[in-house]
Design a protein around this motif. Structure first.
Motif, PDB file in Angstrom:
ATOM      1  N   HIS A  34       0.862  -1.184   0.000  1.00  0.00           N
ATOM      2  CA  HIS A  34       0.000   0.000   0.000  1.00  0.00           C
ATOM      3  C   HIS A  34       0.904   1.242   0.000  1.00  0.00           C
ATOM      4  O   HIS A  34       1.999   1.209   0.580  1.00  0.00           O
ATOM      5  N   PRO A  35       0.460   2.335  -0.602  1.00  0.00           N
ATOM      6  CA  PRO A  35       1.279   3.550  -0.621  1.00  0.00           C
ATOM      7  C   PRO A  35       1.639   4.101   0.768  1.00  0.00           C
ATOM      8  O   PRO A  35       2.689   4.741   0.926  1.00  0.00           O
ATOM      9  N   ASP A  36       0.830   3.838   1.778  1.00  0.00           N
ATOM     10  CA  ASP A  36       1.098   4.372   3.114  1.00  0.00           C
ATOM     11  C   ASP A  36       2.036   3.515   3.955  1.00  0.00           C
ATOM     12  O   ASP A  36       2.292   3.841   5.111  1.00  0.00           O
ATOM     13  N   LYS A  38       5.343   3.029   3.792  1.00  0.00           N
ATOM     14  CA  LYS A  38       6.679   3.402   3.322  1.00  0.00           C
ATOM     15  C   LYS A  38       7.839   2.715   4.039  1.00  0.00           C
ATOM     16  O   LYS A  38       8.914   2.601   3.507  1.00  0.00           O
ATOM     17  N   HIS A  43       8.818  -2.692  -2.805  1.00  0.00           N
ATOM     18  CA  HIS A  43       7.887  -1.755  -3.448  1.00  0.00           C
ATOM     19  C   HIS A  43       7.548  -2.225  -4.862  1.00  0.00           C
ATOM     20  O   HIS A  43       8.323  -2.942  -5.505  1.00  0.00           O
ATOM     21  N   THR A  45       4.509  -1.115  -8.329  1.00  0.00           N
ATOM     22  CA  THR A  45       3.459  -0.225  -8.818  1.00  0.00           C
ATOM     23  C   THR A  45       2.504  -1.025  -9.693  1.00  0.00           C
ATOM     24  O   THR A  45       2.883  -1.483 -10.779  1.00  0.00           O
ATOM     25  N   LYS A  61      -0.020   3.582  -8.516  1.00  0.00           N
ATOM     26  CA  LYS A  61       0.447   4.135  -7.240  1.00  0.00           C
ATOM     27  C   LYS A  61       1.584   3.273  -6.705  1.00  0.00           C
ATOM     28  O   LYS A  61       1.471   2.047  -6.667  1.00  0.00           O
ATOM     29  N   LEU A  62       2.654   3.917  -6.293  1.00  0.00           N
ATOM     30  CA  LEU A  62       3.785   3.189  -5.724  1.00  0.00           C
ATOM     31  C   LEU A  62       3.371   2.603  -4.384  1.00  0.00           C
ATOM     32  O   LEU A  62       2.951   3.330  -3.483  1.00  0.00           O
ATOM     33  N   CYS A  63       3.446   1.292  -4.274  1.00  0.00           N
ATOM     34  CA  CYS A  63       3.055   0.582  -3.061  1.00  0.00           C
ATOM     35  C   CYS A  63       4.297   0.014  -2.372  1.00  0.00           C
ATOM     36  O   CYS A  63       5.198  -0.502  -3.028  1.00  0.00           O
ATOM     37  N   TYR A  64       4.295   0.102  -1.071  1.00  0.00           N
ATOM     38  CA  TYR A  64       5.361  -0.460  -0.248  1.00  0.00           C
ATOM     39  C   TYR A  64       4.758  -1.627   0.527  1.00  0.00           C
ATOM     40  O   TYR A  64       3.633  -1.550   0.999  1.00  0.00           O
TER      41      TYR A  64
END
Length: 144
Positions: A34-36, A38, A43, A45, A61-64
């Motif tokens: 999820h992007p939140d 970090k 990671h 996308t 959206k870049l997801c971590y």
């Protein structure tokens, strides 16, 4: 792939959360993020992929998150990934979607995770119903 198929029973419940389960990547059901998140070690996308996932959750959206591709396949459904991601998710009120209860069958699993129950405690709560099922099942077995 075979690994993704083996991981699916343990990762499919993420479909009822705010997290991406890797749809829109070449590794669905083997990565979670999820992007939140970090602070997580991996990671990715999610993107639109014809014949795989046109509109994946968290598209572009870049997801971590975590990469489960090297995880040994569990011999049973495991909740450890779901519980671990819930613990690190910053906004607990947005972790579960309304679809989660449908996937889990009841709101009980969500409530247990929110209450901080361990996987063992959750599994133990299943035992009475499983014992009843096994008793009914026994009379139908051809080879006991």
């Amino acid at each position: 792939n075979d690994h993704a198929i083996g991981m699916y029973p343990s990762t499919c419940l993420f479909e009822g959360t705010a997290l991406s389960i890797g749809r829109g990547t070449q590794n669905p059901f083997e990565i979670v993020g999820h992007p939140d998140l970090k602070g997580q070690p991996y990671h990715f996308t999610p993107v639109s992929i014809d014949s795989m996932s046109k509109e994946p959750p968290l598209k572009n959206k870049l997801c971590y998150g975590v990469d489960l591709r090297k995880e040994k396949l569990p011999r049973q459904v495991t909740l450890k990934y779901l519980i671990a991601m819930y613990k690190v998710f910053p906004d607990k009120n947005k972790f579960f979607t309304s679809y989660f209860d449908k996937l889990a069958g009841t709101p009980t699993l969500k409530e247990q995770i929110r209450a901080g129950k361990t996987e063992k405690q959750i599994r133990d709560s299943w035992k009475p119903e499983l014992d009843k099922f096994m008793a009914v099942r026994a009379k139908y077995l051809i080879y006991p």
